[in-house]
Design a protein around this motif. Structure first.
Motif, short mmCIF file in Angstrom:
data_model
loop_
_atom_site.label_atom_id
_atom_site.label_comp_id
_atom_site.label_asym_id
_atom_site.label_seq_id
_atom_site.Cartn_x
_atom_site.Cartn_y
_atom_site.Cartn_z
N HIS A 1 34.05 17.43 11.23
CA HIS A 1 34.19 16.10 11.81
C HIS A 1 33.28 15.96 13.04
O HIS A 1 32.63 14.93 13.21
CB HIS A 1 35.66 15.86 12.19
CG HIS A 1 35.95 14.54 12.79
ND1 HIS A 1 36.01 13.38 12.04
CD2 HIS A 1 36.20 14.16 14.07
CE1 HIS A 1 36.29 12.37 12.84
NE2 HIS A 1 36.41 12.81 14.08
N HIS B 1 40.05 5.71 19.05
CA HIS B 1 39.16 6.60 18.31
C HIS B 1 39.38 6.47 16.80
O HIS B 1 38.44 6.67 16.02
CB HIS B 1 39.39 8.05 18.75
CG HIS B 1 38.44 9.03 18.14
ND1 HIS B 1 37.11 9.08 18.46
CD2 HIS B 1 38.63 10.00 17.22
CE1 HIS B 1 36.53 10.05 17.77
NE2 HIS B 1 37.42 10.62 17.00
N SER B 2 40.58 6.13 16.40
CA SER B 2 40.84 5.98 14.97
C SER B 2 40.46 4.60 14.45
O SER B 2 40.22 4.44 13.25
CB SER B 2 42.31 6.25 14.67
OG SER B 2 43.12 5.22 15.20
N ARG B 3 40.39 3.59 15.31
CA ARG B 3 40.07 2.22 14.88
C ARG B 3 38.60 1.84 15.08
O ARG B 3 38.10 0.97 14.37
CB ARG B 3 40.94 1.20 15.63
CG ARG B 3 42.41 1.41 15.49
CD ARG B 3 42.84 1.25 14.05
NE ARG B 3 44.20 1.71 13.86
CZ ARG B 3 45.21 0.93 13.57
NH1 ARG B 3 45.01 -0.35 13.39
NH2 ARG B 3 46.40 1.44 13.43
N GLN C 1 32.29 6.24 20.59
CA GLN C 1 33.17 6.95 19.66
C GLN C 1 33.11 8.46 19.91
O GLN C 1 34.13 9.14 19.91
CB GLN C 1 32.78 6.61 18.22
CG GLN C 1 33.56 7.33 17.17
CD GLN C 1 34.98 6.81 17.03
OE1 GLN C 1 35.43 5.96 17.77
NE2 GLN C 1 35.68 7.35 16.08
N VAL D 1 35.46 9.80 8.94
CA VAL D 1 36.84 9.31 8.89
C VAL D 1 37.64 10.11 7.87
O VAL D 1 38.79 10.49 8.14
CB VAL D 1 36.87 7.80 8.55
CG1 VAL D 1 38.28 7.34 8.24
CG2 VAL D 1 36.29 7.00 9.70
N ALA E 1 43.47 7.98 21.32
CA ALA E 1 43.52 8.37 19.91
C ALA E 1 43.52 7.14 19.00
O ALA E 1 42.86 7.13 17.95
CB ALA E 1 44.74 9.23 19.65
N LEU E 2 44.25 6.12 19.40
CA LEU E 2 44.29 4.89 18.60
C LEU E 2 42.90 4.23 18.57
O LEU E 2 42.43 3.81 17.50
CB LEU E 2 45.33 3.93 19.17
CG LEU E 2 45.48 2.61 18.41
CD1 LEU E 2 45.99 2.86 17.00
CD2 LEU E 2 46.41 1.70 19.16
N ALA F 1 38.55 13.55 9.17
CA ALA F 1 39.46 13.56 10.32
C ALA F 1 40.91 13.83 9.89
O ALA F 1 41.72 14.30 10.67
CB ALA F 1 39.37 12.25 11.09
N GLY G 1 36.08 10.95 21.24
CA GLY G 1 36.40 12.19 20.54
C GLY G 1 36.34 13.39 21.47
O GLY G 1 37.17 14.30 21.39
#
Length: 121
Positions: A72, A8-10, A53, A117, A5-6, A120, A57
Motif C-alpha cells: 500500500h 484518508h479512506s475517503r 493523501q 485502495v 483515518a476517515l 488497504a 497516510g
C-alpha cells in the motif's frame, strides 16, 4: 486520529474522480492538439491531493497504523512520483503528444489509486 483515518479512506474517491475527469480532458486536449494552462492547473491539483493523501497516510503510520501495509505504501510513493515525472518528461511542451502522455499518466494513476485502495484492506 479517527478523523484522519476517515479522510484518508475517503480522499481516494475524490482523487479517482478527478483523474477520470483529467483523463477525458487530456483526450480532448489531444484532439485539439495542445495542452492548456487550465489543464496543467488541474494536473497540479491532482498532485496536491495525492501528496495530501500521502501525508495523511504518514500521519496514520506514525500514529500506530498497522505496519504490514508495505505494498500500500509503495503504491502511494508511485502515485506521488508519476505526475512530476510526466511533467519533467514533457519539459513544458504542450502539443498533442504531451496531452496523450498526460492522459495515459492519469489512466495509470487511476489504476494505482484503485489498487492502493484494494490493498488497504
Amino acid at each position: 486520529m479517527t478523523r484522519i483515518a476517515l479522510l484518508h479512506s475517503r480522499l481516494p474517491l475524490t482523487i479517482a474522480a478527478l483523474l477520470v475527469a483529467l483523463l477525458l480532458w487530456g483526450l480532448v486536449c489531444a484532439a485539439r492538439g495542445r495542452v492548456g494552462r487550465s489543464y496543467m492547473a488541474g494536473l497540479w491539483v491532482a498532485q496536491l491531493l495525492i501528496t495530501a493523501q500521502g501525508l495523511l497516510g504518514g500521519l496514520l503510520f506514525a500514529g500506530g497504523a498497522p505496519a504490514g501495509l508495505a505494498l500500500h505504501s509503495i503504491y502511494g510513493v508511485v502515485a506521488a512520483l508519476c505526475l512530476p515525472a510526466a511533467m519533467a518528461y514533457n519539459r513544458g511542451r504542450a502539443g498533442r503528444w504531451e496531452a496523450l502522455i498526460f492522459a495515459a499518466t492519469c489512466l495509470f494513476l487511476l489504476g494505482v489509486v484503485i489498487r492502493a485502495v484494494v490493498t488497504a484492506g
